[in-house]
Design a protein around this motif. Structure first.
Motif, PDB file in Angstrom:
ATOM      1  N   TYR A 116      24.409   7.457   1.328  1.00 15.35           N
ATOM      2  CA  TYR A 116      24.981   8.758   0.939  1.00 15.35           C
ATOM      3  C   TYR A 116      25.848   8.584  -0.306  1.00 15.35           C
ATOM      4  CZ  TYR A 116      27.278  13.316   1.553  1.00 15.35           C
ATOM      5  OH  TYR A 116      27.746  14.595   1.371  1.00 15.35           O
ATOM      6  N   GLY A 119      23.930   8.338  -3.346  1.00 20.40           N
ATOM      7  CA  GLY A 119      23.139   9.512  -3.686  1.00 20.40           C
ATOM      8  C   GLY A 119      21.730   9.500  -3.132  1.00 20.40           C
ATOM      9  N   ASN A 120      21.420   8.556  -2.247  1.00 15.70           N
ATOM     10  CA  ASN A 120      20.074   8.454  -1.664  1.00 15.70           C
ATOM     11  C   ASN A 120      20.042   9.251  -0.348  1.00 15.70           C
ATOM     12  OD1 ASN A 120      19.519   6.649  -3.768  1.00 15.70           O
ATOM     13  ND2 ASN A 120      20.185   4.894  -2.529  1.00 15.70           N
ATOM     14  N   MET A 121      19.956  10.590  -0.455  1.00 11.81           N
ATOM     15  CA  MET A 121      20.113  11.453   0.712  1.00 11.81           C
ATOM     16  C   MET A 121      19.007  11.269   1.752  1.00 11.81           C
ATOM     17  SD  MET A 121      22.946  12.759   0.341  1.00 11.81           S
ATOM     18  CE  MET A 121      24.045  12.429  -1.045  1.00 11.81           C
ATOM     19  N   MET A 151      23.205  18.584   1.773  1.00 12.54           N
ATOM     20  CA  MET A 151      22.996  18.074   0.417  1.00 12.54           C
ATOM     21  C   MET A 151      21.533  18.218   0.001  1.00 12.54           C
ATOM     22  SD  MET A 151      25.943  17.203  -0.671  1.00 12.54           S
ATOM     23  CE  MET A 151      25.525  16.246  -2.146  1.00 12.54           C
TER      24      MET A 151
END
Length: 529
Positions: A116, A119-121, A151
């Motif tokens: 998270y 940014g790797n949702m 997100m």
């Protein structure tokens, strides 16, 4: 030194004040012995709690230098890399050890946190789902999953996941976390049923029942499928005495979620209090949760009402064994033992609990009730007075104490209590006690006025009618006494006291005349014969 450090750690559950002395002892121990990895892990754990993350990581790595596969050291290193915001390194490290710890949900959660943060949702969501699969009722993982869905712009799924988490948080009574979840749900869709429902529940559990009920009514009108809305609305209606509506709401909650024992129990309890048959609901509640003390307690009371003490005993005993500290359950069980003739056992239970809880007014009152049943009125007054010292304005305790004082010829104290009761409630029972005291003192006119005033407030009050009938009989006003006694029996033919008074009136003051032709008989006053 290690044992002393562990003692300090055990004393630091709710405070950090013992952590620094613990760290000092372990550091000194490590000066003597540096080949035990567990000591370094313990040191690292303390430093982590002190938020000295860099120092803690060094100690965890020293443990791994001695034993590269040391489980606790691996886990704590994963935590520390994340806490030090070394996210890429933490992600790669955790991925490398995940297979080793297949059942460690928190490790997957930390992996999700690192993904998270990077940014790797999608990867974060995957990790959180894995954590939730291992521990399905851990709301932290559910909330993190919902946060990821937000997100990813999947607001509908996020809202549902937040709702699922909120239901578990409600059951756990974790209201701070609930408020945080509500904030997120309001951000997504403030007017959704799930958001409004959670808002109403928080209002309810924080004591704002009117605000909660407004939202409950709106959601019920919209035919919500959230069973807890009907249940909590039923609780509000039951609290204000509207048990018929409470039953209807509990029935709807049961219809939606038939295998949730608290819904079945509340429905059974409300039916029981309405003198309706609760046995079907009780059977289901017991099937779902046979060890629940409140279900067993109600089952016992049900069998007592059915005049089946043998069946009642097992349930009441189980309720007490499961929850001996619950005052309602203790009172019911001790009362049952007393009525069954096990006086010593009943007294022992109450005495034992009073020894541990000397300021529990309800237990003193219960003990007083038992003394009254044994006609030991002096002991009863003693216990009631103790209850009143703890809860001086409790109406039931005042009534009980005043009545026991009358039986114990403590007329002045009874009158004092009756006046206080009148000031507090103005109830029919207060006028009955004042009238009874006046009758004992020979103040018959005052007694009559008190009884009549009580009947003006509660016109069908059986106790007051009986007291007034006794007064009229004492004043030889037989016709009025007879009329009142017959009124009582018209309303309640099973009244033993009224039946006994009627028989006394007929025996002492009436004469029976009968027709020799038709056999019909009449009761008339002796003065008319």
């Amino acid at each position: 030194r290690i044992n002393l450090a562990k003692t300090f750690i055990s004393m630091s559950d709710n405070t950090f004040s013992y952590l620094e002395p613990a760290a000092v002892q372990i550091k000194k121990a490590l000066a003597y012995k540096r080949n035990v990895p567990e000591y370094f892990v313990l040191y690292a754990q303390i430093l982590m709690r002190l938020k000295l993350y860099g120092d803690a990581l060094k100690e965890a790595e020293r443990a791994l230098e001695i034993e590269p596969d040391q489980d606790d050291a691996l886990i704590i290193k994963a935590h520390l890399l994340y806490l030090l915001r070394r996210y890429s390194e933490a992600r790669d490290f955790i991925k490398g050890i995940c297979e080793r710890f297949k059942d460690n949900a928190m490790l997957r959660n930390i992996l999700g946190n690192t993904q998270y943060a990077l940014g790797n949702m999608e990867e974060a969501l995957k990790a959180y789902k894995q954590a939730e699969e291992i521990e399905p009722e851990n709301t932290l993982f559910m909330v993190n999953e919902a946060r990821c869905l937000e997100m990813l712009q999947e607001n509908g799924k996020a809202l549902n996941k937040y709702r699922d988490a909120s239901l578990l948080l409600l059951k756990k009574e974790e209201y701070d976390e609930l408020s945080a979840v509500l904030t997120r749900m309001q951000h997504i869709d403030p007017k959704s049923n799930a958001t409004m429902g959670l808002k109403a529940k928080i209002h309810y559990f924080e004591g704002r029942e009117e605000a909660a009920e407004d939202i409950f009514n709106l959601l019920i009108k919209k035919k919500t499928e959230d069973s807890s809305i009907y249940y909590l609305s039923g609780m509000i209606h039951a609290k204000r005495g509207d048990r018929e509506q409470a039953v209807r709401l509990y029935e709807k909650a049961v219809e939606i979620e038939p295998d949730f024992a608290p819904y079945r129990f509340k429905l059974a309890e409300s039916k029981f209090l309405l003198n309706r048959d609760p046995v079907d609901e009780l059977k289901e509640a017991y099937r779902i949760d046979p060890d629940d003390p409140w279900i067993n307690n109600l089952y016992g009371l049900y069998f007592l009402k059915q005049d089946n003490p043998d069946m009642a005993e097992g349930y009441l005993h189980k309720a007490f064994e499961t929850a001996p500290g619950e005052v309602d359950i203790l009172i019911n069980y001790s009362g049952f033992l007393f009525k069954k003739g096990k006086l010593d056992d009943a007294y022992a239970l109450l005495r034992k609990n009073l020894k541990d809880n000397p300021d529990n007014a309800r237990l003193h009152n219960q003990l007083g009730n038992m003394f009254v049943q044994k006609h030991e009125y002096q002991n009863a007054v003693y216990e009631y007075e103790k209850a009143l010292r703890i809860d001086k304005d409790n109406v039931s305790y005042i009534e009980n104490c005043a009545s026991a004082c009358i039986k114990n010829d403590m007329i002045s104290r009874a009158e004092e209590l009756a006046v206080k009761l009148l000031d507090l409630t103005g109830s029919p029972s207060a006028y009955n006690i004042i009238g009874t005291v006046a009758r004992i003192k020979g103040e018959y006119r005052r007694a009559e006025m008190s009884f009549l005033e009580g009947l003006r407030i509660g016109k069908d009050n059986e106790v007051l009618k009986f007291s007034l009938a006794e007064l009229y009989l004492k004043r030889l006003d037989v016709e009025k006494a007879l009329r009142l006694t017959e009124e009582i029996l018209d309303k309640n033919s099973a009244s033993h006291t009224a039946r006994a008074l009627l028989n006394n009136i007929r025996k002492r003051y009436m004469k029976e005349l009968s027709c020799s032709i038709c056999g019909q008989s009449w009761q008339i006053g002796r003065a008319h014969v």
